[in-house]
Design a protein around this motif. Sequence first.
Motif, PDB file in Angstrom:
ATOM      1  N   UNK A 260     -17.255  -9.722   6.390  1.00  0.00           N
ATOM      2  CA  UNK A 260     -16.402  -9.566   5.216  1.00  0.00           C
ATOM      3  C   UNK A 260     -16.774 -10.647   4.199  1.00  0.00           C
ATOM      4  N   UNK A 261     -16.958 -10.222   2.979  1.00  0.00           N
ATOM      5  CA  UNK A 261     -17.315 -11.157   1.908  1.00  0.00           C
ATOM      6  C   UNK A 261     -16.127 -12.075   1.637  1.00  0.00           C
ATOM      7  N   UNK A 262     -16.393 -13.373   1.636  1.00  0.00           N
ATOM      8  CA  UNK A 262     -15.330 -14.341   1.389  1.00  0.00           C
ATOM      9  C   UNK A 262     -14.675 -14.101   0.032  1.00  0.00           C
ATOM     10  N   UNK A 263     -13.342 -14.201   0.028  1.00  0.00           N
ATOM     11  CA  UNK A 263     -12.596 -14.046  -1.226  1.00  0.00           C
ATOM     12  C   UNK A 263     -12.291 -12.614  -1.600  1.00  0.00           C
ATOM     13  N   UNK A 264     -12.721 -11.634  -0.773  1.00  0.00           N
ATOM     14  CA  UNK A 264     -12.513 -10.228  -1.147  1.00  0.00           C
ATOM     15  C   UNK A 264     -11.320  -9.581  -0.422  1.00  0.00           C
ATOM     16  N   UNK A 265     -10.751 -10.271   0.551  1.00  0.00           N
ATOM     17  CA  UNK A 265      -9.652  -9.671   1.349  1.00  0.00           C
ATOM     18  C   UNK A 265      -8.362  -9.635   0.542  1.00  0.00           C
ATOM     19  N   UNK A 266      -7.753  -8.439   0.495  1.00  0.00           N
ATOM     20  CA  UNK A 266      -6.463  -8.277  -0.188  1.00  0.00           C
ATOM     21  C   UNK A 266      -5.590  -7.331   0.635  1.00  0.00           C
ATOM     22  N   UNK A 267      -4.458  -7.866   1.079  1.00  0.00           N
ATOM     23  CA  UNK A 267      -3.488  -7.058   1.833  1.00  0.00           C
ATOM     24  C   UNK A 267      -2.334  -6.650   0.918  1.00  0.00           C
ATOM     25  N   UNK A 268      -1.810  -5.457   1.179  1.00  0.00           N
ATOM     26  CA  UNK A 268      -0.611  -4.996   0.472  1.00  0.00           C
ATOM     27  C   UNK A 268       0.148  -4.027   1.374  1.00  0.00           C
ATOM     28  N   UNK A 269       1.399  -3.795   1.085  1.00  0.00           N
ATOM     29  CA  UNK A 269       2.213  -2.866   1.883  1.00  0.00           C
ATOM     30  C   UNK A 269       2.288  -1.533   1.133  1.00  0.00           C
ATOM     31  N   UNK A 270       1.798  -0.494   1.757  1.00  0.00           N
ATOM     32  CA  UNK A 270       1.800   0.828   1.120  1.00  0.00           C
ATOM     33  C   UNK A 270       2.998   1.679   1.536  1.00  0.00           C
ATOM     34  N   UNK A 271       3.613   1.351   2.660  1.00  0.00           N
ATOM     35  CA  UNK A 271       4.767   2.134   3.138  1.00  0.00           C
ATOM     36  C   UNK A 271       5.730   1.183   3.842  1.00  0.00           C
ATOM     37  N   UNK A 272       6.877   0.946   3.194  1.00  0.00           N
ATOM     38  CA  UNK A 272       7.847   0.027   3.764  1.00  0.00           C
ATOM     39  C   UNK A 272       8.719   0.739   4.801  1.00  0.00           C
ATOM     40  N   UNK A 292       3.220   0.953   6.838  1.00  0.00           N
ATOM     41  CA  UNK A 292       1.768   0.924   6.684  1.00  0.00           C
ATOM     42  C   UNK A 292       1.377  -0.206   5.736  1.00  0.00           C
ATOM     43  N   UNK A 293       0.292  -0.885   6.116  1.00  0.00           N
ATOM     44  CA  UNK A 293      -0.288  -1.912   5.255  1.00  0.00           C
ATOM     45  C   UNK A 293      -1.637  -1.403   4.753  1.00  0.00           C
ATOM     46  N   UNK A 294      -2.007  -1.804   3.532  1.00  0.00           N
ATOM     47  CA  UNK A 294      -3.298  -1.381   2.969  1.00  0.00           C
ATOM     48  C   UNK A 294      -4.185  -2.613   2.794  1.00  0.00           C
ATOM     49  N   UNK A 295      -5.423  -2.478   3.282  1.00  0.00           N
ATOM     50  CA  UNK A 295      -6.398  -3.565   3.216  1.00  0.00           C
ATOM     51  C   UNK A 295      -7.577  -3.141   2.347  1.00  0.00           C
ATOM     52  N   UNK A 307     -23.852  -3.546   1.340  1.00  0.00           N
ATOM     53  CA  UNK A 307     -22.492  -3.942   1.020  1.00  0.00           C
ATOM     54  C   UNK A 307     -21.707  -2.728   0.534  1.00  0.00           C
ATOM     55  N   UNK A 308     -20.454  -2.640   0.990  1.00  0.00           N
ATOM     56  CA  UNK A 308     -19.610  -1.503   0.583  1.00  0.00           C
ATOM     57  C   UNK A 308     -18.155  -1.953   0.457  1.00  0.00           C
ATOM     58  N   UNK A 309     -17.387  -1.058  -0.193  1.00  0.00           N
ATOM     59  CA  UNK A 309     -15.958  -1.332  -0.373  1.00  0.00           C
ATOM     60  C   UNK A 309     -15.201  -0.846   0.855  1.00  0.00           C
ATOM     61  N   UNK A 310     -14.366  -1.711   1.410  1.00  0.00           N
ATOM     62  CA  UNK A 310     -13.485  -1.341   2.526  1.00  0.00           C
ATOM     63  C   UNK A 310     -12.088  -1.069   1.972  1.00  0.00           C
ATOM     64  N   UNK A 311     -11.540   0.070   2.336  1.00  0.00           N
ATOM     65  CA  UNK A 311     -10.184   0.432   1.896  1.00  0.00           C
ATOM     66  C   UNK A 311      -9.537   1.245   3.009  1.00  0.00           C
ATOM     67  N   UNK A 312      -8.639   0.613   3.748  1.00  0.00           N
ATOM     68  CA  UNK A 312      -8.027   1.273   4.903  1.00  0.00           C
ATOM     69  C   UNK A 312      -6.512   1.030   4.929  1.00  0.00           C
ATOM     70  N   UNK A 313      -5.785   2.004   5.521  1.00  0.00           N
ATOM     71  CA  UNK A 313      -4.355   1.848   5.809  1.00  0.00           C
ATOM     72  C   UNK A 313      -4.200   1.520   7.283  1.00  0.00           C
ATOM     73  N   UNK A 314      -3.328   0.582   7.574  1.00  0.00           N
ATOM     74  CA  UNK A 314      -3.092   0.185   8.957  1.00  0.00           C
ATOM     75  C   UNK A 314      -1.600   0.382   9.265  1.00  0.00           C
TER      76      UNK A 314
END
Length: 336
Positions: A260-272, A292-295, A307-314
């Motif tokens: 994972x590229x340093x400084x690129x990680x961003x977490x958010x909540x997509x479903x409370x 659900x959390x979105x990364x 290199x690619x964009x990672x976009x996943x729901x957990x």
Amino acid sequence: MSELDASPTTSQTITRISILWGVALVLAIVAAIAAISAVKGASGPAQPVRAYLAALQAGDGARALGALRAQVPPGSAAMLDGAPLRDSMSRVQNLTVGEPKAAADGRQDVPVTFTSGGANYTSDFLVEQTGTDWLFFPQWSIVPAALPTVEATVVNSTRATLNGAAVNMPSGHNSFPVFYPGSYVGSLAGQYFAADPKSAVATQRNTQAHLALETKATPALTGAIEAKAKEFLDDCAKTASSKQQLQPACPFSFVTGNRIVDGSIAWGISDYPKASVTPYNGQWTVAPLAGKAHLTAQQIDLFTGRQSQLSVDRGFTFTMKMDVSGSTITLTPVIG
């Protein structure tokens, strides 16, 4: 004037007096018959039932109990007088005392019909002769019997409201001797826990009516839990993003074999989470909270270097410990 001249007048006077006495006698007989009918009606089999019902409508429990001559079962006497009794009768509509019917041992059965909550009911009163009025008119009284009871229960509470009165509910239960006919409405009002109104109708002597109050968490409580969960999850996502963590001390995480590229990680909540509170073993528990959390991040494939964009729901779940102390609610998120 001679005696011979006075005789016709005297005869006419005597005739008129006789007629007047006759009319008076007839009127006296009519009045006596009317009086006898009135006394007979006032002391008939239905009379003690009417007196009892009048006492109920007045909220006079002592007078009603005296007219009913009832035995009072063990329990709370909260429903037997005053405002709760009047409240009971406020929902008893179309009250009608029917014609007495012969019963065993010279007794009479007096039916009372009524409606409550749109349903039809009948209460039966067994009466017996207990003496005479004016030496020969039968005097009637209601045959003694035990009052009915309302057996009330409430989930996870030691209090409730019954017919507008605050009542104690030790261990979530109490027995209330009540008059009949009667309508009894229970409920529980509270900021965090409440029970919708439930009703029971008492119709006969020596019977039980059951009233079960299903206490539930109020929207105020579930809203407070959801707000606490949101605050916790937002803080967790913010901390995980600032510290650039894929496996933070949060309900959510992500594992990958890529770099994972340093400084690129961003977490958010997509479903409370939506909160649900259920009773368990005399306590209240918060059901597992799911969301659900979105990364998002930039990842590099270790084999190709691409290199690619990672976009996943957990999806995630966690629990919330809830402590209830009077009107104070303490919520603590629990991970793992």
